[in-house]
Design a protein around this motif. Structure first.
Motif, short mmCIF file in Angstrom:
data_model
loop_
_atom_site.label_atom_id
_atom_site.label_comp_id
_atom_site.label_asym_id
_atom_site.label_seq_id
_atom_site.Cartn_x
_atom_site.Cartn_y
_atom_site.Cartn_z
N THR A 53 35.62 40.90 47.10
CA THR A 53 36.59 41.30 46.08
C THR A 53 36.45 42.76 45.67
O THR A 53 37.35 43.31 45.03
CB THR A 53 36.46 40.41 44.83
N THR A 57 41.48 42.42 46.69
CA THR A 57 41.72 41.21 45.91
C THR A 57 42.33 40.15 46.82
O THR A 57 43.33 40.41 47.48
CB THR A 57 42.67 41.49 44.74
N VAL A 63 41.74 32.03 47.33
CA VAL A 63 40.93 31.63 46.17
C VAL A 63 40.82 30.11 46.10
O VAL A 63 39.73 29.56 45.86
CB VAL A 63 41.55 32.19 44.88
N PHE A 78 31.32 37.52 41.65
CA PHE A 78 32.30 38.42 42.24
C PHE A 78 32.22 39.82 41.64
O PHE A 78 32.14 39.97 40.41
CB PHE A 78 33.72 37.87 42.03
N PRO A 81 37.14 44.84 41.64
CA PRO A 81 37.67 45.74 42.67
C PRO A 81 37.23 47.19 42.46
O PRO A 81 37.19 47.68 41.32
CB PRO A 81 39.19 45.60 42.50
N PHE A 100 43.78 40.80 38.28
CA PHE A 100 42.66 40.32 39.11
C PHE A 100 42.13 38.99 38.58
O PHE A 100 41.95 38.02 39.33
CB PHE A 100 41.56 41.37 39.15
N MET A 104 42.05 35.14 40.26
CA MET A 104 40.78 34.46 40.46
C MET A 104 40.61 33.24 39.55
O MET A 104 39.63 32.51 39.68
CB MET A 104 39.63 35.45 40.17
#
Length: 299
Positions: A53, A57, A63, A78, A81, A100, A104
């Motif tokens: 990630t 993304t 995911v 994670f 980015p 983001f 997720m």
């Protein structure tokens, strides 16, 4: 967020990735398809450092696939980015962070830590920006911050204020231990590349919250890592006595032997913890081990 009891897994052990073609024979098993690798990985390790990630993304289906491939007690960590952390340096990125986290979201219950890895150019003059940025996360999200500017390792005002704020807010300070890889002679392409790209910062083993993450970047000669890991045996054992759950992430220069190194170091940790009257579960066998015929002895 992580709702599982902290002692369900006293130590979270993982690698820097879960899909690596060089592990086909030694770790996954010969017939494993790329799409099956995460599930095989999660049979052995209970966490992973989600570097993917940092570079891009994922889409929503990816995911969901990651969620479905792992058991309920598995925990991802994670990285945010790099566009947010390195290019924007956390400035004006609230909208991108929200986007983001929304993508997720199906994995939120399986995220043990969201890692904010900052570039070496992010110094003490930017710390207020970091504080404001962290306020945009839900209060029940576990965060980790990895700093690389050397003033945060100088044991002076910058580091003191950083650590104090992390402790007050319950944010973990990510610990980089790159001593082993920098002790290796730069005679291979992988080691040369690691020397050029990996940070060479002092090791400050401090737990500012309940899930300190150790990023141990190993020596390519597996046996050479034992001397460097010795200090972690006592430190991790001490954290366990305090009810702290360390995340131990194992790297090697090319990661070809990362599973084997993780197994080796974890076994040393198990032996150390037994001395202090605690107990750690055994590491499960690698999936590939089940394909190997049993050894035949004549006597």
């Amino acid at each position: 967020m992580d709702q599982s009891p902290i002692r369900q897994f006293p130590v979270r052990l993982g690698l820097t990735l879960w899909s690596h073609s060089q592990w086909q024979q030694s770790f996954y098993g010969r017939g494993t398809k790329p799409a099956e690798r995460l599930a095989k990985y999660a049979q052995v390790f209970n966490t992973v450092e989600g570097n993917t990630t940092f570079y891009a993304t994922p889409n929503q289906q990816t995911v969901l696939n990651w969620r479905d491939a792992t058991p309920d007690d598995f925990r991802f960590t994670f990285k945010l980015p790099k566009h947010i952390t390195h290019e924007q340096m956390l400035k004006g990125s609230q909208g991108e962070l929200a986007t983001f986290l929304n993508i997720m979201e199906p994995l939120a219950e399986k995220v043990g830590q969201w890692t904010i890895q900052l570039p070496a150019s992010f110094g003490f003059e930017h710390i207020e920006r970091l504080k404001r940025f962290c306020q945009h996360f839900p209060s029940d999200f576990n965060l980790g911050v990895e700093v690389r500017h050397l003033e945060f390792f100088a044991k002076q005002e910058a580091e003191t204020q950083l650590n104090r704020w992390l402790i007050e807010t319950g944010i973990n300070r990510v610990i980089m231990d790159s001593r082993p890889v920098f002790a290796a002679e730069p005679t291979t392409e992988a080691v040369i590349d690691a020397h050029q790209k990996k940070p060479r910062v002092p090791v400050h083993a401090i737990a500012t919250a309940t899930r300190p993450m150790i990023r141990f970047i190993g020596h390519p000669d597996l046996a050479s890592n034992n001397a460097f890991f010795k200090v972690w045996l006592a430190k991790i054992s001490n954290w366990l006595e305090q009810g702290i759950q360390p995340y131990l992430m194992i790297h090697t220069p090319d990661n070809d032997l990362a599973p084997e190194l993780a197994k080796q170091l974890y076994q040393s940790l198990c032996e150390q913890v037994q001395v202090t009257n605690q107990n750690l579960p055994n590491l499960p066998a690698f999936p590939a081990d089940h394909e190997r015929p049993p050894q035949i002895t004549l006597f």
